[in-house]
Write a protein that holds these residues in place. Structure first.
Motif, PDB file in Angstrom:
ATOM      1  N   LYS A  83       0.855  -1.193   0.000  1.00  0.00           N
ATOM      2  CA  LYS A  83       0.000   0.000   0.000  1.00  0.00           C
ATOM      3  C   LYS A  83       0.883   1.234   0.000  1.00  0.00           C
ATOM      4  O   LYS A  83       1.819   1.342   0.793  1.00  0.00           O
ATOM      5  CB  LYS A  83      -0.935   0.023   1.215  1.00  0.00           C
ATOM      6  CG  LYS A  83      -1.970  -1.080   1.200  1.00  0.00           C
ATOM      7  CD  LYS A  83      -2.899  -0.966   2.392  1.00  0.00           C
ATOM      8  CE  LYS A  83      -3.968  -2.052   2.369  1.00  0.00           C
ATOM      9  NZ  LYS A  83      -4.884  -1.964   3.523  1.00  0.00           N
ATOM     10  N   ASN A  84       0.579   2.147  -0.901  1.00  0.00           N
ATOM     11  CA  ASN A  84       1.351   3.386  -1.004  1.00  0.00           C
ATOM     12  C   ASN A  84       0.753   4.443  -0.089  1.00  0.00           C
ATOM     13  O   ASN A  84      -0.248   5.074  -0.419  1.00  0.00           O
ATOM     14  CB  ASN A  84       1.374   3.886  -2.458  1.00  0.00           C
ATOM     15  CG  ASN A  84       2.042   2.883  -3.370  1.00  0.00           C
ATOM     16  OD1 ASN A  84       3.011   2.244  -2.986  1.00  0.00           O
ATOM     17  ND2 ASN A  84       1.515   2.746  -4.577  1.00  0.00           N
ATOM     18  N   HIS A  85       1.308   4.571   1.081  1.00  0.00           N
ATOM     19  CA  HIS A  85       0.802   5.539   2.052  1.00  0.00           C
ATOM     20  C   HIS A  85       1.318   6.928   1.724  1.00  0.00           C
ATOM     21  O   HIS A  85       2.482   7.104   1.342  1.00  0.00           O
ATOM     22  CB  HIS A  85       1.219   5.155   3.471  1.00  0.00           C
ATOM     23  CG  HIS A  85       0.627   3.859   3.936  1.00  0.00           C
ATOM     24  ND1 HIS A  85      -0.673   3.738   4.342  1.00  0.00           N
ATOM     25  CD2 HIS A  85       1.171   2.615   4.027  1.00  0.00           C
ATOM     26  CE1 HIS A  85      -0.917   2.494   4.686  1.00  0.00           C
ATOM     27  NE2 HIS A  85       0.189   1.781   4.499  1.00  0.00           N
ATOM     28  N   LEU A  86       0.453   7.918   1.903  1.00  0.00           N
ATOM     29  CA  LEU A  86       0.856   9.306   1.671  1.00  0.00           C
ATOM     30  C   LEU A  86       1.727   9.781   2.820  1.00  0.00           C
ATOM     31  O   LEU A  86       1.498   9.440   3.983  1.00  0.00           O
ATOM     32  CB  LEU A  86      -0.380  10.200   1.537  1.00  0.00           C
ATOM     33  CG  LEU A  86      -1.274   9.948   0.322  1.00  0.00           C
ATOM     34  CD1 LEU A  86      -2.494  10.848   0.385  1.00  0.00           C
ATOM     35  CD2 LEU A  86      -0.509  10.197  -0.973  1.00  0.00           C
ATOM     36  N   ALA A  87       2.703  10.566   2.488  1.00  0.00           N
ATOM     37  CA  ALA A  87       3.616  11.091   3.509  1.00  0.00           C
ATOM     38  C   ALA A  87       2.902  12.159   4.335  1.00  0.00           C
ATOM     39  O   ALA A  87       2.252  13.057   3.795  1.00  0.00           O
ATOM     40  CB  ALA A  87       4.863  11.674   2.847  1.00  0.00           C
ATOM     41  N   GLY A  88       3.025  12.051   5.644  1.00  0.00           N
ATOM     42  CA  GLY A  88       2.405  13.018   6.525  1.00  0.00           C
ATOM     43  C   GLY A  88       3.234  14.274   6.676  1.00  0.00           C
ATOM     44  O   GLY A  88       4.461  14.263   6.482  1.00  0.00           O
ATOM     45  N   GLN A  89       2.563  15.349   7.047  1.00  0.00           N
ATOM     46  CA  GLN A  89       3.275  16.625   7.215  1.00  0.00           C
ATOM     47  C   GLN A  89       2.666  17.348   8.406  1.00  0.00           C
ATOM     48  O   GLN A  89       1.450  17.532   8.486  1.00  0.00           O
ATOM     49  CB  GLN A  89       3.140  17.483   5.954  1.00  0.00           C
ATOM     50  CG  GLN A  89       3.892  18.803   6.045  1.00  0.00           C
ATOM     51  CD  GLN A  89       3.762  19.631   4.768  1.00  0.00           C
ATOM     52  OE1 GLN A  89       3.161  19.187   3.808  1.00  0.00           O
ATOM     53  NE2 GLN A  89       4.327  20.816   4.780  1.00  0.00           N
TER      54      GLN A  89
END
Length: 941
Positions: free
Chosen positions: A17-23
């Motif tokens: 699963k390609n998780h979005l990078a958090g910011q």
């Protein structure tokens, strides 16, 4: 395509699963941005912009000196309003006039005598406007001629006017007066006011007299305001005048003009118009004297002059008008007190008229005649006690001394503060018991007293005695109408300040009294209001439900529509004001009784909105019945509710959900109770009329059974759900009355079903993948639209499910359930069966492609071809030539319709195959070589 050699390939790559990078952020990204304006504090920059301090001061001075400045206009208007309006809105007559006009109406024909309205009632200025004269003698001569023109001989008598026409004529008179005044025709305006005041002596249509008084005094108020405004403008002087002597001369001229107006009015021959005109301009006395003593002297003089009016009704309203004018200028109550002394002297004369009307009730009844005095008496009493309660005890004492004091007592109860009445509650009840006033019944007085004590109760130690004394009198009332009206008012007092035992006793007395002669049939609305007021004011609805006289009270409502409405109201109050949960058996039985009445009222003719309202009320109390850890009793309640509410599908749906929730509360590890809950649901669901809801509930119950390891119950629910697919209608009606297709629901539902069936183990009695075979059979028999893509979507998801079945380990499991991966252990016979079913599904998809081509649906055909192509590339063994050739053919078919597809569709599909090649080239070289060969054929095509 019977020769398709489908073989599922094992998954040789890891699914990621390609998780979005958090910011990290300090503010919410959806928060509305606020812009902060930075103000430069540099004085030089402000000077360049023209906003230096000196410029600001100059601009402020200009605004203050500007006569058209909105701030100045607002201040002047506020000062004007403060001078003209009373400080408290309690004494505002405008708040009462509309109620009087609505209350006192008539169907009789009315007459009007005036010399200022033409027959058509036009407002074009029915007389010539006064001409501009430069010589004072000529102007005086013209006004004298005008007075001669408006003599009594020119009076026009309008007969047989309806009430609406009568009101319209008075509105025309008001406009005529205003127009005459602004046209500098002061004499004409005065004559209109005089003629209107004369009409206040006319009591031909008695029941309309209070409304007639309101209409005429409106005109007099306008006249008085016009005179006052003119005098005030004169007294304020010319704004340009700076000399004190000039201002004093102008004020002196205003005083002379004011005296001139009072001299003109004093010269009126008839008493009534002379008094009314002087009272209408009473506020103008402030230009002659600002002393309160002078005001009081004038008020006392007018009070004495009012003694000359013979008719007590006319006299009472004239005194009301005097009080209304006096309260605007002086807080003194002595003149009001003196008016009441005179009123009490002439009070016995009222009952000479009452006796006359008792002999001739066809004219007006005695009760109706006495009600005519109520607006005047009420307002005078209110002005007397407003912000001054010194005279309350004196008035009560004088009321005791009066014979036939019912009308005065009614006004006292309506006007005096509730605190005073509550303090003297026992004294008031004694007065009412001793009252024997013709035209004023004890029930009327008791209703007024009940309204007062409901807002402010007597002292705690006096309440029980007061209640017993009051109901001793109420219970002696022989007329059922009077009795029920009294109880309707007193129900608020009883429910607010007494225990549930007194409320129960009140309901019991009502039951006994209203059953006599079936009196309840004529008083359904009052009985309904009594019950509503008790529930609104009592603290605990549960305590009311368990009272012995509560449910028998409902038997008074024999009319079905009324009974249903009452039950709906009770359940509505229970919904809003009850505790969060209840386990009391008596409360539950009472609620079940109310719900059964509502359920039995539902039939084939009941509208859908009514069904929805009733179902919501019953569902609320079903959710509130809670027996804690006693799950068996909770399930028994659901069983009883199922038998009681057989006409409401929405209630059945709620019961099924409640039983499912109850099964999840089972803390013990035994499955017996869970099986009982699922069996309850399985029996209940077929009684629901909507197939869509049945399918949803069967799937829910099957998933619940599967979670609790009840495999037999789960199989039964899934099979029942699939057997309902062909009973599903093609469309349903939405809230706007438009048909809505159910194909989207069916696709979503079967996809959910397929995701559940992945972990359902095969039953030894049914064979391999029984439910999937049943699903495919059901879909094959279902009638879809000719251009529908729904069957294609279902078949594609079937391929997904079959591919998962071919894996050594399923992606998810239910704890405790042995799924097919562990049950078969990747047995070759099982895999052969899976591959065979995949071939059947692909055949069905190819038939769909063919039908889309026949229907000229090239875009849909191309999209389906690409989706099937990707399934084959991911799931099938491309080393099989038949499978590889099928993939190539599908790719070519999609390319033919390239112009109808999105420009990115084919390139993205090609990249997907390339990504798959990269994923498997290391783990499965043979599969990678087959994919590479396919890519080569795709590029060459």
């Amino acid at each position: 395509m019977a020769n398709l050699d489908w073989v599922c390939v094992p998954r040789s790559y890891e699914v990621r699963k390609n998780h979005l990078a958090g910011q990290a952020t300090l503010e919410h990204p959806l928060k509305q941005q606020s812009v902060t304006q930075v103000v430069d504090s540099n004085p030089l920059s402000r000077a360049l912009e023209g906003t230096d301090p000196l410029s600001q001061f100059a601009r402020q001075d200009e605004e203050l000196n500007d006569p058209l400045s909105p701030q100045k206009d607002l201040k002047s208007k506020r000062r004007e309003r403060d001078r003209t309006e009373p400080e408290d809105n309690t004494l505002q007559w405008s708040s009462r006039r509309l109620g009087i006009l609505n209350r006192f109406t008539t169907n009789e024909k009315l007459s009007l005598s005036t010399s200022f309205l033409v027959a058509s009632g036009s407002l074009d200025g029915g007389s010539e406007s006064i001409k501009a004269h430069t010589v004072v003698a000529d102007k005086t001569k013209y006004r004298l001629e005008q007075l001669d023109h408006f003599d009594d001989g020119s009076m026009r008598h309008m007969m047989d006017l309806t009430q609406q026409e009568y009101i319209q004529r008075f509105e025309q008179l008001k406009q005529e007066l205003i127009q005459s005044w602004h046209n500098d025709q002061r004499v004409k305006a005065l004559k209109i006011a005089i003629q209107c005041a004369k009409m206040l002596a006319d009591t031909t249509v008695l029941q309309f007299y209070p409304s007639q008084y309101v209409l005429i005094t409106d005109i007099l108020d306008v006249f008085g305001k016009l005179v006052y405004d003119r005098l005030r403008s004169k007294a304020s002087g010319d704004p340009g005048a700076v000399s004190a002597a000039t201002l004093e001369r102008e004020r002196e001229a205003a005083r002379d003009t004011c005296q001139n107006w009072f001299y003109k009015i004093a010269s009126i021959r008839e008493l009534l118009p002379r008094l009314y005109l002087e009272m209408s301009i009473f506020k103008c006395y402030e230009f002659l004297s600002s002393s309160r003593e002078e005001y009081e002297k004038v008020l006392h003089r007018l009070t004495h002059q009012l003694r000359g009016i013979a008719d007590p009704l006319v006299s009472s309203y004239a005194r009301c008008y005097l009080v209304r004018m006096g309260v605007t200028l002086t807080p003194s109550k002595t003149y009001i007190r003196e008016n009441f002394k005179d009123l009490f002297i002439i009070y016995p004369q009222i009952f000479r008229f009452v006796a006359r009307f008792n002999l001739h009730p066809e004219i007006v009844t005695a009760s109706s005649y006495l009600q005519l005095y109520a607006p005047a008496f009420d307002y005078m009493f209110l002005c007397l006690v407003h912000r001054c309660e010194l005279h309350t005890q004196d008035m009560l004492a004088e009321c005791k001394q009066l014979k036939n004091n019912g009308a005065i007592l009614m006004s006292i109860l309506s006007s005096f503060k509730s605190e005073f009445i509550a303090t003297n509650a026992l004294e008031f009840i004694e007065l009412i018991n001793a009252s024997e006033t013709p035209g004023i019944s004890k029930s009327q007085l008791l209703r007024s007293l009940g309204s007062c004590v409901s807002s402010c109760a007597p002292l705690q130690e006096q309440r029980m005695t007061f209640l017993k004394t009051a109901f001793e009198t109420i219970n002696k009332l022989t007329d059922p109408n009077e009795y029920i009206n009294c109880v309707e008012t007193w129900a608020v007092f009883v429910s607010q300040y007494f225990t549930v035992h007194e409320v129960n006793r009140l309901l019991g007395e009502l039951n006994a009294r209203m059953c006599l002669g079936k009196a309840y049939e004529k008083h359904y609305s009052q009985l309904q209001n009594i019950l509503s007021r008790i529930m609104q004011n009592y603290r605990s609805i549960e305590l009311l439900l368990i009272q012995p006289n509560f449910l028998p009270y409902l038997d008074l409502f024999q009319k079905e529509s009324v009974r249903v409405e009452v039950c709906k109201n009770i359940l509505s109050y229970y919904k809003q004001n009850s505790e969060e949960y209840t386990s009391d058996a008596v409360v539950t039985n009472a609620l079940m009784y109310l719900g059964k009445i509502l359920n039995d009222s539902v039939n084939a003719l009941t509208v859908e909105d009514e069904r929805r309202q009733i179902s919501q009320l019953i569902n609320v109390f079903i959710h509130k019945v809670y027996f804690g850890r006693d799950l068996e009793q909770q399930l028994s309640f659901y069983v009883e509710a199922r038998g009681t509410f057989s006409n409401l599908d929405a209630v059945y749906v709620t019961l099924v959900h409640a039983a499912c929730k109850l099964a999840t509360r089972n803390r013990s590890k035994s499955t017996g109770f869970v099986k009982a809950c699922i069996a309850y649901c399985f029996i209940t669901i077929p009684s629901i009329g909507a197939v869509q809801q049945q399918m949803d509930l069967y799937l829910l119950c099957g998933q619940l059974a599967l979670q609790h390891l009840c495999l037999g119950q789960a199989d039964a629910c899934f099979e029942a759900a699939l057997n309902l697919v062909n009973e599903l209608p093609a469309a349903t009606i939405d809230f706007e009355g438009k048909p809505r297709s159910l194909e989207r629901f069916l696709v979503s539902y079967l996809c959910n079903m397929l995701a559940t069936l992945i972990v359902v183990p095969d039953s030894p009695d049914q064979g391999v993948l029984y439910f999937l075979r049943l699903l495919l059979e059901v879909v094959g028999r279902h009638e879809f639209k000719t251009d529908s893509t729904a069957p294609s979507t279902i078949y594609l998801h079937c391929l997904d499910m079959l591919y998962v079945q071919s894996l050594e380990k399923f992606p998810y499991h239910i704890r405790g359930v042995v799924s097919n991966d562990d049950l078969y252990g990747h047995d070759p016979k099982f895999l052969a069966e899976v591959n065979n079913m995949c071939g059947q599904v692909v055949d069905a998809l190819l038939l769909q492609l063919k039908s889309l081509g026949v229907a000229q649906q090239q875009r849909s055909q191309a999209e389906l071809a690409l989706e099937l192509f990707l399934k084959i590339v991911r799931y099938a063994d491309l080393e099989k030539e038949s499978v590889a050739q099928l993939a190539v053919n599908l790719w070519l078919l999609a390319n033919k319709a390239q112009s109808q597809l999105d420009v990115k569709t084919l390139p993205q599909t090609l990249r997907s195959v390339e990504v798959l090649y990269k994923q498997v080239k290391d783990a499965s070289p043979k599969q990678a070589q087959a994919i590479a060969s396919l890519l080569l054929r795709m590029r060459n095509s």
